[in-house]
Write a protein that holds these residues in place. Structure first.
Motif, short mmCIF file in Angstrom:
data_model
loop_
_atom_site.label_atom_id
_atom_site.label_comp_id
_atom_site.label_asym_id
_atom_site.label_seq_id
_atom_site.Cartn_x
_atom_site.Cartn_y
_atom_site.Cartn_z
N GLY A 67 -66.69 -29.72 -70.36
CA GLY A 67 -65.53 -28.85 -70.20
C GLY A 67 -65.64 -27.99 -68.94
N ASP A 68 -64.56 -27.27 -68.65
CA ASP A 68 -64.54 -26.43 -67.45
C ASP A 68 -64.69 -24.94 -67.77
OD1 ASP A 68 -62.00 -26.47 -68.70
OD2 ASP A 68 -61.00 -25.81 -66.86
N ASP A 69 -64.66 -24.58 -69.06
CA ASP A 69 -64.66 -23.16 -69.45
C ASP A 69 -66.05 -22.74 -69.89
OD1 ASP A 69 -64.43 -20.77 -71.00
OD2 ASP A 69 -62.29 -21.15 -71.27
N CYS A 111 -64.71 -34.06 -75.38
CA CYS A 111 -64.15 -33.90 -74.03
C CYS A 111 -62.97 -32.93 -74.06
CB CYS A 111 -63.70 -35.28 -73.52
SG CYS A 111 -63.11 -35.28 -71.84
N ASP A 112 -63.09 -31.86 -73.30
CA ASP A 112 -61.98 -30.93 -73.08
C ASP A 112 -60.91 -31.66 -72.26
OD1 ASP A 112 -60.57 -28.46 -72.83
OD2 ASP A 112 -61.49 -28.19 -70.85
N LEU A 113 -59.70 -31.17 -72.31
CA LEU A 113 -58.59 -31.84 -71.59
C LEU A 113 -58.24 -31.10 -70.29
CD1 LEU A 113 -56.28 -32.68 -74.65
CD2 LEU A 113 -57.65 -34.28 -73.31
N ASP A 114 -57.56 -29.96 -70.47
CA ASP A 114 -57.04 -29.23 -69.30
C ASP A 114 -58.19 -28.76 -68.42
OD1 ASP A 114 -55.10 -28.08 -67.72
OD2 ASP A 114 -54.08 -27.12 -69.40
N GLY A 115 -58.12 -29.07 -67.14
CA GLY A 115 -59.18 -28.67 -66.21
C GLY A 115 -60.28 -29.70 -66.08
N VAL A 116 -60.31 -30.67 -66.99
CA VAL A 116 -61.33 -31.73 -66.93
C VAL A 116 -60.68 -33.07 -66.57
CG1 VAL A 116 -63.07 -33.02 -68.25
CG2 VAL A 116 -62.81 -30.55 -68.57
N GLY A 119 -65.52 -21.03 -73.74
CA GLY A 119 -64.99 -21.92 -74.77
C GLY A 119 -65.74 -23.23 -74.88
N ASP A 120 -66.05 -23.83 -73.74
CA ASP A 120 -66.67 -25.15 -73.75
C ASP A 120 -68.20 -25.08 -73.76
OD1 ASP A 120 -64.14 -26.40 -73.64
OD2 ASP A 120 -64.08 -26.14 -71.47
N ILE A 121 -68.77 -24.26 -72.89
CA ILE A 121 -70.23 -24.30 -72.71
C ILE A 121 -70.94 -23.42 -73.76
CG2 ILE A 121 -72.12 -23.91 -71.09
CD1 ILE A 121 -70.07 -26.25 -70.43
#
Ligand SMILES: [Mg+2]
Length: 257
Positions: free
Chosen positions: A204-206, A9-14, A209-211
């Motif tokens: 994530g939201d990015d 789990c990403d933090l910022d934006g999620v 970076g995330d996807i």
């Protein structure tokens, strides 16, 4: 999604935007943990150590254990140490500097390696030009991550990846970057949570970076429409998310299907 057992789990934006919690996320994490899902919070947040990040999340009320966080500073330190660099210049908060300078000589004149972390608004021409000259004279570049931009409460802000890329362009030298979307970082996350990729999803939201990062490590990728999500970036991405949901709270319904 019956095979998912763990959530990266990403933090910022999620879970929050610039330290303002998104409604409902604490209950959602508790519900998922109660259903037996393992969590690892994977973030490119690089201005603080993971211990400080743990305190920050705990103070926000986010249910997190101290072994449930993976962030770039320690991974970067291990990389620099393993490369055998004897001197370093570190751009980052005091705790990040201490992490390095406790073991590697501080040298701001001709360091073997320049470690670039988050320094907020402290970027300016003089700093860029100073780094440019040191890199031309032989300093290596290690970036804690290569993020393009992030979302603060008052809007989008340019991230360190843009400055690192600028330095690469001007010097014709390549950096080594540590955080998401680097495959090595995802492999470290997979090892730390202790589940195989087919049992893991990344949320994530990015889009990069995330996807894209998660897909390169063969993980199921879920993008949220909060934080830095931009419809056009997702639609034009060569690697789309497996699932696109409104926000973190929708993850439970997705997992129940
Ligand atoms: Mg994010």
């Amino acid at each position: 999604m019956k095979n998912i057992k763990g959530i990266l789990c990403d933090l910022d934006g999620v879970l929050y935007n610039d330290s303002i919690l998104i409604d409902g996320v604490i209950d959602s994490i508790n519900n998922l943990k109660n259903k037996g899902y393992k969590f690892l919070f994977v973030t490119n947040t690089s201005g603080v150590t993971s211990d400080e990040l743990f305190d920050r999340l705990t103070n926000m009320g986010i249910p997190v254990q101290d072994n449930e966080i993976l962030s770039p500073p320690l991974a970067a330190f291990n990389y620099v140490k393993n490369k055998g660099y004897k001197s370093a210049e570190v751009l980052g908060g005091n705790s990040i500097k201490k992490l390095f300078y406790d073991h590697i000589e501080e040298n701001t004149t001709s360091p073997e390696v320049i470690v670039i972390g988050d320094i907020g608004k402290n970027w300016d021409y003089q700093l860029m030009n100073d780094l440019f000259n040191k890199i031309l004279n032989g300093s290596h570049i290690v970036g804690l991550h290569k993020g393009k931009f992030w979302k603060a409460s008052d809007g989008l802000r340019i991230d360190i990846g843009a400055f690192i890329t600028g330095l690469e362009y001007a010097t014709t030298k390549q950096s080594v970057c540590i955080g998401k979307p680097e495959k090595a970082f995802y492999e470290a996350a997979i090892n730390k949570i202790g589940l195989p990729p087919e049992n893991l999803l990344m949320i994530g939201d990015d889009i990069v970076g995330d996807i894209q990062g998660a897909k390169s490590a063969n993980l199921t990728a879920v993008q949220v429409k909060t934080g830095k999500y931009r419809q056009e970036l997702t639609e034009n991405s060569p690697v789309p998310p497996d699932y696109l949901i409104q926000d973190f709270n929708e993850l439970i319904q997705l997992l129940d299907h």
